[in-house]
Design a protein around this motif. Structure first.
Motif, PDB file in Angstrom:
ATOM      1  N   VAL A  79     -70.730 -40.725 -26.679  1.00 48.79           N
ATOM      2  CA  VAL A  79     -71.707 -40.971 -27.741  1.00 48.79           C
ATOM      3  C   VAL A  79     -71.024 -41.291 -29.068  1.00 48.79           C
ATOM      4  O   VAL A  79     -71.494 -42.122 -29.842  1.00 48.79           O
ATOM      5  CB  VAL A  79     -72.631 -39.744 -27.898  1.00 48.79           C
ATOM      6  CG1 VAL A  79     -73.560 -39.902 -29.100  1.00 48.79           C
ATOM      7  CG2 VAL A  79     -73.448 -39.534 -26.636  1.00 48.79           C
ATOM      8  N   ALA A  80     -69.878 -40.672 -29.314  1.00 48.08           N
ATOM      9  CA  ALA A  80     -69.203 -40.845 -30.606  1.00 48.08           C
ATOM     10  C   ALA A  80     -68.520 -42.200 -30.744  1.00 48.08           C
ATOM     11  O   ALA A  80     -68.459 -42.765 -31.840  1.00 48.08           O
ATOM     12  CB  ALA A  80     -68.172 -39.735 -30.802  1.00 48.08           C
ATOM     13  N   PHE A  81     -68.028 -42.746 -29.641  1.00 43.68           N
ATOM     14  CA  PHE A  81     -67.212 -43.955 -29.729  1.00 43.68           C
ATOM     15  C   PHE A  81     -67.691 -45.010 -28.734  1.00 43.68           C
ATOM     16  O   PHE A  81     -68.029 -44.694 -27.601  1.00 43.68           O
ATOM     17  CB  PHE A  81     -65.738 -43.644 -29.415  1.00 43.68           C
ATOM     18  CG  PHE A  81     -65.210 -42.436 -30.139  1.00 43.68           C
ATOM     19  CD1 PHE A  81     -65.003 -42.460 -31.516  1.00 43.68           C
ATOM     20  CD2 PHE A  81     -64.932 -41.264 -29.450  1.00 43.68           C
ATOM     21  CE1 PHE A  81     -64.522 -41.348 -32.179  1.00 43.68           C
ATOM     22  CE2 PHE A  81     -64.441 -40.148 -30.107  1.00 43.68           C
ATOM     23  CZ  PHE A  81     -64.242 -40.191 -31.474  1.00 43.68           C
ATOM     24  N   SER A  82     -67.701 -46.251 -29.191  1.00 40.24           N
ATOM     25  CA  SER A  82     -67.992 -47.353 -28.270  1.00 40.24           C
ATOM     26  C   SER A  82     -66.793 -47.604 -27.374  1.00 40.24           C
ATOM     27  O   SER A  82     -66.925 -48.044 -26.238  1.00 40.24           O
ATOM     28  CB  SER A  82     -68.330 -48.626 -29.055  1.00 40.24           C
ATOM     29  OG  SER A  82     -67.276 -48.956 -29.945  1.00 40.24           O
ATOM     30  N   GLU A  83     -65.614 -47.266 -27.898  1.00 40.13           N
ATOM     31  CA  GLU A  83     -64.375 -47.415 -27.132  1.00 40.13           C
ATOM     32  C   GLU A  83     -63.397 -46.355 -27.622  1.00 40.13           C
ATOM     33  O   GLU A  83     -63.113 -46.261 -28.816  1.00 40.13           O
ATOM     34  CB  GLU A  83     -63.785 -48.815 -27.342  1.00 40.13           C
ATOM     35  CG  GLU A  83     -62.525 -49.065 -26.568  1.00 40.13           C
ATOM     36  CD  GLU A  83     -61.976 -50.470 -26.807  1.00 40.13           C
ATOM     37  OE1 GLU A  83     -60.832 -50.725 -26.428  1.00 40.13           O
ATOM     38  OE2 GLU A  83     -62.715 -51.293 -27.388  1.00 40.13           O
ATOM     39  N   ILE A  84     -62.890 -45.560 -26.719  1.00 40.80           N
ATOM     40  CA  ILE A  84     -61.973 -44.486 -27.087  1.00 40.80           C
ATOM     41  C   ILE A  84     -60.546 -45.033 -27.101  1.00 40.80           C
ATOM     42  O   ILE A  84     -60.002 -45.406 -26.072  1.00 40.80           O
ATOM     43  CB  ILE A  84     -62.090 -43.300 -26.100  1.00 40.80           C
ATOM     44  CG1 ILE A  84     -63.524 -42.789 -26.065  1.00 40.80           C
ATOM     45  CG2 ILE A  84     -61.136 -42.183 -26.481  1.00 40.80           C
ATOM     46  CD1 ILE A  84     -63.756 -41.684 -25.056  1.00 40.80           C
ATOM     47  N   LYS A  85     -59.954 -45.042 -28.299  1.00 39.40           N
ATOM     48  CA  LYS A  85     -58.610 -45.595 -28.443  1.00 39.40           C
ATOM     49  C   LYS A  85     -57.546 -44.523 -28.618  1.00 39.40           C
ATOM     50  O   LYS A  85     -56.377 -44.746 -28.359  1.00 39.40           O
ATOM     51  CB  LYS A  85     -58.579 -46.548 -29.652  1.00 39.40           C
ATOM     52  CG  LYS A  85     -59.522 -47.738 -29.511  1.00 39.40           C
ATOM     53  CD  LYS A  85     -59.451 -48.646 -30.737  1.00 39.40           C
ATOM     54  CE  LYS A  85     -60.392 -49.829 -30.584  1.00 39.40           C
ATOM     55  NZ  LYS A  85     -60.361 -50.715 -31.784  1.00 39.40           N
ATOM     56  N   THR A  86     -57.946 -43.373 -29.096  1.00 41.18           N
ATOM     57  CA  THR A  86     -56.986 -42.281 -29.296  1.00 41.18           C
ATOM     58  C   THR A  86     -57.481 -41.044 -28.556  1.00 41.18           C
ATOM     59  O   THR A  86     -58.586 -41.024 -28.030  1.00 41.18           O
ATOM     60  CB  THR A  86     -56.845 -41.950 -30.795  1.00 41.18           C
ATOM     61  OG1 THR A  86     -58.141 -41.633 -31.316  1.00 41.18           O
ATOM     62  CG2 THR A  86     -56.248 -43.116 -31.559  1.00 41.18           C
ATOM     63  N   ASN A  87     -56.662 -40.013 -28.539  1.00 40.12           N
ATOM     64  CA  ASN A  87     -57.029 -38.790 -27.838  1.00 40.12           C
ATOM     65  C   ASN A  87     -58.113 -38.043 -28.612  1.00 40.12           C
ATOM     66  O   ASN A  87     -57.841 -37.468 -29.670  1.00 40.12           O
ATOM     67  CB  ASN A  87     -55.795 -37.899 -27.678  1.00 40.12           C
ATOM     68  CG  ASN A  87     -56.120 -36.630 -26.914  1.00 40.12           C
ATOM     69  OD1 ASN A  87     -57.202 -36.484 -26.355  1.00 40.12           O
ATOM     70  ND2 ASN A  87     -55.184 -35.697 -26.896  1.00 40.12           N
ATOM     71  N   PRO A  88     -59.357 -38.017 -28.106  1.00 37.52           N
ATOM     72  CA  PRO A  88     -60.444 -37.369 -28.855  1.00 37.52           C
ATOM     73  C   PRO A  88     -60.365 -35.853 -28.832  1.00 37.52           C
ATOM     74  O   PRO A  88     -61.069 -35.192 -29.591  1.00 37.52           O
ATOM     75  CB  PRO A  88     -61.695 -37.875 -28.137  1.00 37.52           C
ATOM     76  CG  PRO A  88     -61.247 -38.152 -26.735  1.00 37.52           C
ATOM     77  CD  PRO A  88     -59.813 -38.602 -26.835  1.00 37.52           C
ATOM     78  N   ASN A  89     -59.541 -35.290 -27.950  1.00 43.15           N
ATOM     79  CA  ASN A  89     -59.428 -33.833 -27.897  1.00 43.15           C
ATOM     80  C   ASN A  89     -59.012 -33.247 -29.238  1.00 43.15           C
ATOM     81  O   ASN A  89     -59.423 -32.153 -29.614  1.00 43.15           O
ATOM     82  CB  ASN A  89     -58.416 -33.415 -26.824  1.00 43.15           C
ATOM     83  CG  ASN A  89     -59.010 -33.506 -25.428  1.00 43.15           C
ATOM     84  OD1 ASN A  89     -60.204 -33.352 -25.249  1.00 43.15           O
ATOM     85  ND2 ASN A  89     -58.170 -33.799 -24.454  1.00 43.15           N
ATOM     86  N   ASN A  90     -58.170 -33.990 -29.953  1.00 40.72           N
ATOM     87  CA  ASN A  90     -57.705 -33.502 -31.254  1.00 40.72           C
ATOM     88  C   ASN A  90     -58.865 -33.284 -32.213  1.00 40.72           C
ATOM     89  O   ASN A  90     -58.868 -32.342 -33.002  1.00 40.72           O
ATOM     90  CB  ASN A  90     -56.701 -34.488 -31.863  1.00 40.72           C
ATOM     91  CG  ASN A  90     -55.433 -34.594 -31.027  1.00 40.72           C
ATOM     92  OD1 ASN A  90     -55.100 -33.664 -30.292  1.00 40.72           O
ATOM     93  ND2 ASN A  90     -54.754 -35.719 -31.115  1.00 40.72           N
TER      94      ASN A  90
END
Length: 779
Positions: free
Chosen positions: A418-429
């Motif tokens: 939901v947050a990103f149209s495309e995940i480019k970095t590690n969202p865990n951070n």
């Protein structure tokens, strides 16, 4: 009488003992010499009579006057004679003032001869503290955290540092001050217990920029923003402001040496807002073991032993609201009390603020929510503004906005989608940062946030409409993809709904969003995928609301097949609820659905025909029921459907034919037809129908006065219904057990099962069946 000389007492020893008494024992001794009783002394000093006796015993012991067996009060007289021998002026009516004056003169004389600030601080027979007043009159809730904190503060526990963590408004400062006052009381009476340890000094520092008092935010006139400010407060608390060394290193050395010689509790409130944060951590990390340090922070700091505060559970939260309402003269109904708890989410400060708003402005509890979550309001700014402001423009900020769309806990994958149209970095951070800031909670791999945090963030989300629009679209699409697995299931049969059960509250939110924003196509897909779950798990009121919306929307879209489906679903639900007015409405709905049916959709026609047969059974129109069952038989002969579905339809025809026989009193024939239906259902492994048939076979056994057979059947089928969480089947079984126990003459067990059945039927909306003596219903 034994004299002091017999005990080896002399003037020098007397004076050393006399002037070594603590402040509280000095007070007790003064009142004792004035001739007061233990009860009078206890009342005067706000302590218990047993504590008074303990102090007197310790005073006697200090002067070498220890009680012997059976001599509970014998040493008191000797104590008074001893005081009269060496200080006769203290024994009399005005003794209290004289003793206090004597001690004051002793303190002044001794400290005037000392040359260093350290000597003066240690020499004074005095408990140092600078605790501020508590805002609350009664500390309520969080008792488990208070007990834990006091346990950690004991010097029997090795930890020197305790951190109290939690979101703004959860009660960190209130908890610490309550514990500090417990310790202050123990210190004053010089009785140390595990529950309330004693200290020689209790020093409070606070880095907050603002107070939240009542319904207002006020600027703090004094705050410890730096390590130097903390040093200055320590000097002030120890009454040594006139002796502060000019050099920082000298101040540090002075404080370390001074605190090393006395047990000290140092409190640093709002650690995260201190400017030289790292220096403060270095300072407290190098303090001597005679010091206990308590830190409060809205950030998980990972220092010392942490205590993370949660919001109050429902019962404690309601009690806190009621307590403050009574103090403010606010009358709340039970419904309003429940509303306020839900709006405040168990956040203590929110409860206090809400009651304050009601008492000052006369707001109704129902309208408080908007003021609590308003991004420009006092409360939300105090609790959330600083934390959220730091995140703007970061990865964590987008994750926070996305998480606010979910009404309940959710897996990280959903938040990322939901947050990103495309995940480019590690969202865990980003999630880790939110967790560290106490803006989110994490349990068993799922993330959530407090209700008030969510409302604040949703208001924050409105300030970025472009992101909100895209995020909400991704949110809807994620749940459409999530429910794809349920798209091809037969909704009237038991299925594995584990995925829906875990996400049900979030699904309700997204479905209602589609309704509110007229998203017809997504809503239609959701309905077709979740209606089986709503049927089995008893969400019948939701079924009615959602199918009604779908009918209106399908009519606007001129979608005739969906209109027919919505009419059929509504008619079926109302039939099961079985109230007379519902049955009338169900007949109208099913007739309309029959008129709109697609002649090429044989499965839907079969479904509709069986529904009309069931309605006729509930209306006691048994010939009409047979009519519709025959229509279904003819449709089966005329059309071609796959074998599995064909067998299911035959089982259903047998099942409802048996229902007609049972309703008309043909028990033996009904039993034979039920047994044939059971055989066919077992052959095609239709467990749901097997359970319902076993239940009705038990009803036949009860009607035929065969309680053993009925009990055998029910004990087979009820556990299966419970495992599948089929709420209607469970309620029907409970009713059958009630009838069985009535047949056996077990009135107590009859009442137990009857109450459970009534509760189950009422929850489903089957109000007539809620009465245990009503006629049996049908599947």
């Amino acid at each position: 009488m034994t004299t002091s000389s017999d005990k080896g007492m002399n003037l020098e020893k007397f004076q050393a003992t006399f002037y070594g008494l603590t402040v509280r024992r000095r007070e007790v001794l003064a009142h004792l010499l004035a001739g007061k009783t233990d009860a009078a002394i206890a009342s005067e000093l706000c302590i218990t009579p047993s504590t008074v006796r303990k102090h007197i015993e310790e005073i006697c012991s200090a002067f070498g006057l220890k009680n012997l067996q059976g001599e509970r009060f014998s040493q008191r007289e000797k104590l008074i004679h001893l005081i009269a021998e060496y200080k006769p002026e203290l024994v009399g009516d005005r003794v209290a003032n004289t003793i206090n004056a004597e001690f004051a003169q002793m303190t002044i004389a001794s400290t005037s001869q000392l040359t260093t600030p350290l000597d003066k601080a240690v020499a004074k027979n005095h408990l140092y503290h600078n605790l501020p007043s508590r805002y609350h009159t009664t500390f309520f809730g969080q008792q488990q955290y208070l007990s834990r904190l006091l346990q950690l503060l004991s010097f029997k526990h090795p930890t020197p540092i305790i951190s109290i963590e939690g979101v703004g408004g959860v009660g960190k400062t209130a908890l610490v001050l309550e514990a500090a006052y417990y310790c202050l009381n123990s210190s004053q009476i010089s009785i140390t217990t595990t529950a309330s340890p004693a200290f020689n000094a209790i020093i409070f520092t606070c880095a907050k920029t603002q107070h939240f008092i009542g319904i207002n935010i006020s600027r703090r006139l004094q705050r410890e923003r730096t390590l130097r400010d903390i040093f200055k407060t320590i000097f002030r608390a120890l009454d040594c402001l006139d002796s502060i060394p000019p050099d920082f290193e000298a101040q540090l050395e002075w404080i370390r040496n001074c605190l090393n010689q006395q047990q000290t509790l140092l409190i640093i409130d709002n650690l995260e807002t201190i400017e030289d944060y790292e220096d403060v951590l270095s300072f407290i990390g190098e303090l001597p073991p005679s010091i206990k340090v308590v830190l409060t922070s809205r950030v998980r700091i990972g220092v010392g032993v942490p205590i993370h505060l949660d919001c109050l559970p429902e019962e404690e939260g309601k009690n806190l609201i009621q307590l403050h309402a009574e103090e403010k003269g606010v009358n709340l109904s039970l419904e309003q009390l429940q509303t306020l708890y839900l709006k405040t989410g168990g956040l203590p400060l929110a409860a206090v603020y809400a009651i304050g708003q009601i008492s000052v402005y006369g707001f109704l509890p129902e309208v408080i929510s908007a003021r609590l979550a308003d991004t420009v309001g006092n409360f939300s700014r105090y609790c959330f503004e600083d934390s959220v402001r730091l995140l703007r423009g970061t990865l964590a900020y987008q994750l926070l906005m996305a998480l606010a769309l979910f009404s309940h806990s959710v897996v990280p994958e959903a938040i990322y989608a939901v947050a990103f149209s495309e995940i480019k970095t590690n969202p865990n951070n980003g999630l880790e940062e939110l967790y560290k800031l106490c803006l989110v909670t994490q349990r068993e791999g799922r993330y959530n946030m407090l209700p008030l945090t969510r409302e604040y963030v949703v208001n924050e989300l409105k300030a970025v409409p472009e992101f909100e629009q895209k995020a909400r679209k991704r949110w809807v699409n994620w749940y459409l993809k999530f429910t794809e697995v349920d798209a091809q299931l037969d909704w009237k049969q038991w299925n594995e709904y584990g995925n829906l059960e875990q996400e049900w509250d979030n699904l309700i939110t997204v479905i209602e969003y589609c309704m509110a924003n007229h998203l017809y196509e997504p809503f239609k897909k959701f309905w077709q995928r979740v209606k089986g779950y709503t049927y089995v798990c008893g969400y019948w009121h939701e079924r009615l609301i959602w199918s009604d919306w779908l009918l209106i929307a399908a009519t606007e879209q001129n979608d005739l097949p969906i209109q027919a489906e919505a009419l059929c679903d509504q008619g079926w639900t109302l039939t099961l609820m079985e109230q007379p007015e519902h049955l009338v409405d169900a007949e109208v709905l099913l007739e309309k659905s029959w008129q709109l049916k697609d002649e090429n959709n044989l499965i839907f026609q079969l479904e509709l025909a069986i529904n009309r047969a069931v309605l006729s059974i509930h209306q006691q129109q048994f010939e009409r029921a047979r009519y519709w069952l025959n229509i279904e038989k003819n449709l089966l002969k005329q059309g071609q459907i796959e074998e599995g579905k064909y067998c299911c339809q035959l089982v259903r025809i047998l099942y409802y034919e048996a229902q007609v026989l049972l309703k008309t009193g043909n028990f033996s024939e009904a039993k034979l037809v039920y047994q044939e239906a059971l055989k066919q259902a077992s052959f095609i492994q239709w467990q749901q129908m097997e359970v319902y048939i076993l239940n009705w076979l038990a009803e036949v056994a009860i009607a035929q006065n065969d309680p053993d057979e009925a009990e055998r059947l029910l004990k087979i089928s009820l556990p299966i219904a419970e495992r599948k969480n089929d709420r209607r089947s469970i309620a029907l079984h409970q009713r059958s057990f009630a009838r069985l126990e009535r047949l056996k003459g077990n009135f107590t067990q009859f009442q137990k099962w009857a109450a459970e059945a009534s509760e189950g039927f009422e929850r489903l909306g089957m109000l007539l069946d809620a009465h245990i003596y009503s006629n049996t219903g049908d599947n």
